[in-house]
Motif scaffolding. Structure first.
Motif, PDB file in Angstrom:
ATOM      1  N   PHE A  14       0.777  -1.168  -0.109  1.00 57.59           N
ATOM      2  CA  PHE A  14       0.040  -0.108   0.000  1.00 57.59           C
ATOM      3  C   PHE A  14       1.054   1.252  -0.114  1.00 57.59           C
ATOM      4  O   PHE A  14       0.553   2.141  -0.706  1.00 57.59           O
ATOM      5  CB  PHE A  14      -0.832   0.081   1.179  1.00 57.59           C
ATOM      6  CG  PHE A  14      -2.097  -0.720   0.921  1.00 57.59           C
ATOM      7  CD1 PHE A  14      -3.387  -0.380   0.493  1.00 57.59           C
ATOM      8  CD2 PHE A  14      -2.236  -2.020   1.351  1.00 57.59           C
ATOM      9  CE1 PHE A  14      -4.339  -0.884   0.034  1.00 57.59           C
ATOM     10  CE2 PHE A  14      -3.559  -2.818   1.145  1.00 57.59           C
ATOM     11  CZ  PHE A  14      -4.489  -2.216   0.409  1.00 57.59           C
ATOM     12  N   GLN A  15       1.935   1.239   0.657  1.00 63.33           N
ATOM     13  CA  GLN A  15       2.827   2.466   0.751  1.00 63.33           C
ATOM     14  C   GLN A  15       3.406   2.882  -0.622  1.00 63.33           C
ATOM     15  O   GLN A  15       3.915   3.959  -0.724  1.00 63.33           O
ATOM     16  CB  GLN A  15       3.911   2.357   1.913  1.00 63.33           C
ATOM     17  CG  GLN A  15       3.325   2.296   3.436  1.00 63.33           C
ATOM     18  CD  GLN A  15       4.127   2.392   4.301  1.00 63.33           C
ATOM     19  OE1 GLN A  15       5.512   1.895   4.133  1.00 63.33           O
ATOM     20  NE2 GLN A  15       3.741   2.699   5.650  1.00 63.33           N
ATOM     21  N   LEU A  17       1.992   2.510  -3.354  1.00 66.22           N
ATOM     22  CA  LEU A  17       1.278   2.811  -4.429  1.00 66.22           C
ATOM     23  C   LEU A  17       0.599   4.303  -4.286  1.00 66.22           C
ATOM     24  O   LEU A  17       1.003   4.907  -3.029  1.00 66.22           O
ATOM     25  CB  LEU A  17      -0.058   2.039  -4.453  1.00 66.22           C
ATOM     26  CG  LEU A  17       0.558   0.630  -4.686  1.00 66.22           C
ATOM     27  CD1 LEU A  17      -0.737  -0.268  -4.465  1.00 66.22           C
ATOM     28  CD2 LEU A  17       0.877   0.347  -6.113  1.00 66.22           C
ATOM     29  N   ASP A  19      -2.470   7.221  -4.724  1.00 63.11           N
ATOM     30  CA  ASP A  19      -4.003   6.940  -4.178  1.00 63.11           C
ATOM     31  C   ASP A  19      -4.872   5.962  -5.174  1.00 63.11           C
ATOM     32  O   ASP A  19      -5.657   5.235  -4.664  1.00 63.11           O
ATOM     33  CB  ASP A  19      -4.398   8.231  -3.956  1.00 63.11           C
ATOM     34  CG  ASP A  19      -3.817   9.182  -3.012  1.00 63.11           C
ATOM     35  OD1 ASP A  19      -3.387   8.655  -2.146  1.00 63.11           O
ATOM     36  OD2 ASP A  19      -4.536  10.350  -2.693  1.00 63.11           O
ATOM     37  N   ARG A  22      -3.924   2.538  -4.731  1.00 64.02           N
ATOM     38  CA  ARG A  22      -4.219   1.919  -3.459  1.00 64.02           C
ATOM     39  C   ARG A  22      -5.771   1.661  -3.294  1.00 64.02           C
ATOM     40  O   ARG A  22      -6.172   0.655  -2.874  1.00 64.02           O
ATOM     41  CB  ARG A  22      -4.119   3.184  -2.335  1.00 64.02           C
ATOM     42  CG  ARG A  22      -2.645   2.961  -1.658  1.00 64.02           C
ATOM     43  CD  ARG A  22      -2.371   3.974  -0.395  1.00 64.02           C
ATOM     44  NE  ARG A  22      -1.199   4.668  -0.612  1.00 64.02           N
ATOM     45  CZ  ARG A  22      -1.016   5.646  -0.745  1.00 64.02           C
ATOM     46  NH1 ARG A  22      -2.014   6.459  -0.886  1.00 64.02           N
ATOM     47  NH2 ARG A  22       0.285   6.214  -0.810  1.00 64.02           N
ATOM     48  N   THR A  23      -6.648   2.357  -3.979  1.00 68.97           N
ATOM     49  CA  THR A  23      -7.945   1.933  -3.989  1.00 68.97           C
ATOM     50  C   THR A  23      -8.249   0.854  -4.855  1.00 68.97           C
ATOM     51  O   THR A  23      -9.078  -0.263  -4.336  1.00 68.97           O
ATOM     52  CB  THR A  23      -8.616   3.080  -4.606  1.00 68.97           C
ATOM     53  OG1 THR A  23      -8.586   4.351  -4.032  1.00 68.97           O
ATOM     54  CG2 THR A  23     -10.118   2.863  -4.728  1.00 68.97           C
ATOM     55  N   LEU A 110      -1.164   2.116   6.147  1.00 64.96           N
ATOM     56  CA  LEU A 110      -1.611   1.701   4.915  1.00 64.96           C
ATOM     57  C   LEU A 110      -1.874   2.926   3.938  1.00 64.96           C
ATOM     58  O   LEU A 110      -2.232   2.663   2.686  1.00 64.96           O
ATOM     59  CB  LEU A 110      -3.048   1.117   5.071  1.00 64.96           C
ATOM     60  CG  LEU A 110      -2.870  -0.394   5.620  1.00 64.96           C
ATOM     61  CD1 LEU A 110      -4.464  -0.974   6.028  1.00 64.96           C
ATOM     62  CD2 LEU A 110      -2.329  -1.233   4.836  1.00 64.96           C
ATOM     63  N   ARG A 111      -1.885   4.098   4.492  1.00 66.26           N
ATOM     64  CA  ARG A 111      -1.819   5.392   3.759  1.00 66.26           C
ATOM     65  C   ARG A 111      -3.285   5.254   3.104  1.00 66.26           C
ATOM     66  O   ARG A 111      -3.462   5.927   1.855  1.00 66.26           O
ATOM     67  CB  ARG A 111      -0.926   5.573   2.807  1.00 66.26           C
ATOM     68  CG  ARG A 111       0.596   5.962   3.775  1.00 66.26           C
ATOM     69  CD  ARG A 111       1.507   6.149   2.742  1.00 66.26           C
ATOM     70  NE  ARG A 111       3.065   6.063   3.664  1.00 66.26           N
ATOM     71  CZ  ARG A 111       3.931   6.069   3.029  1.00 66.26           C
ATOM     72  NH1 ARG A 111       4.427   5.966   1.768  1.00 66.26           N
ATOM     73  NH2 ARG A 111       5.153   6.204   3.819  1.00 66.26           N
ATOM     74  N   LEU A 112      -4.452   4.800   3.610  1.00 71.12           N
ATOM     75  CA  LEU A 112      -5.621   4.915   3.008  1.00 71.12           C
ATOM     76  C   LEU A 112      -6.621   5.960   3.393  1.00 71.12           C
ATOM     77  O   LEU A 112      -7.498   6.309   2.814  1.00 71.12           O
ATOM     78  CB  LEU A 112      -6.414   3.654   3.570  1.00 71.12           C
ATOM     79  CG  LEU A 112      -5.776   2.425   2.942  1.00 71.12           C
ATOM     80  CD1 LEU A 112      -6.666   0.971   3.412  1.00 71.12           C
ATOM     81  CD2 LEU A 112      -6.263   2.412   1.265  1.00 71.12           C
TER      82      LEU A 112
END
Length: 140
Positions: A14-15, A17, A19, A22-23, A110-112
């Motif tokens: 996740f890190q 990628l 935004d 990530r989605t 996860l930077r979501l």
């Protein structure tokens, strides 16, 4: 911060990628959440009210060296299913000790937060909280 190697690998994925990607990864993981085994019924599982969608989970820590996780989440809730899939892929089969060591704020890694609302992210933290509690109760 202590995470299982599988969970750390997902965090790294996740890190690495942006935004949009990530989605996409979250939605792809949602499709990978295993179906609930026939011997389990969602009605007998613990609900996670922090989630905006109906999700239920069950922990089997009868073997503390290899804890099993089960989730029931509707296909119409891909974000919630994605969160459950992250926890399943990252923690299913881990030891009770490893699960207990996972910090609740790993979700931030996860930077979501730029693609998912804080309210939805709270649902994932709610899932992890319940997993940790069930593990602790079953291994006490």
């Amino acid at each position: 911060m202590e995470m299982t190697s599988a969970l750390a690998e997902l965090v790294d994925d996740f890190q690495s990628l942006g935004d949009t990607d990530r989605t996409i990864l979250l939605l792809e993981l949602a499709d990978e959440l295993p179906e609930l085994p026939a011997h389990l019924e969602a009605a007998a599982m613990e609900p996670v009210p922090e989630c905006q969608s109906p999700i239920f989970l069950q922990v089997d820590a009868s073997d503390p060296a290899a804890v099993r996780l089960y989730f029931s989440a509707p296909r119409e809730a891909p974000t919630t299913r994605g969160f459950a899939a992250i926890l399943h892929q990252g923690l299913d089969g881990a030891s009770a000790e490893q699960i207990a060591a996972v910090p609740l704020d790993f979700v931030d890694d996860l930077r979501l937060d730029s693609v998912v609302s804080p309210l939805r992210l709270r649902g994932m933290t709610g899932m992890l909280t319940r997993i940790k509690r069930q593990v602790a109760q079953q291994t006490a």
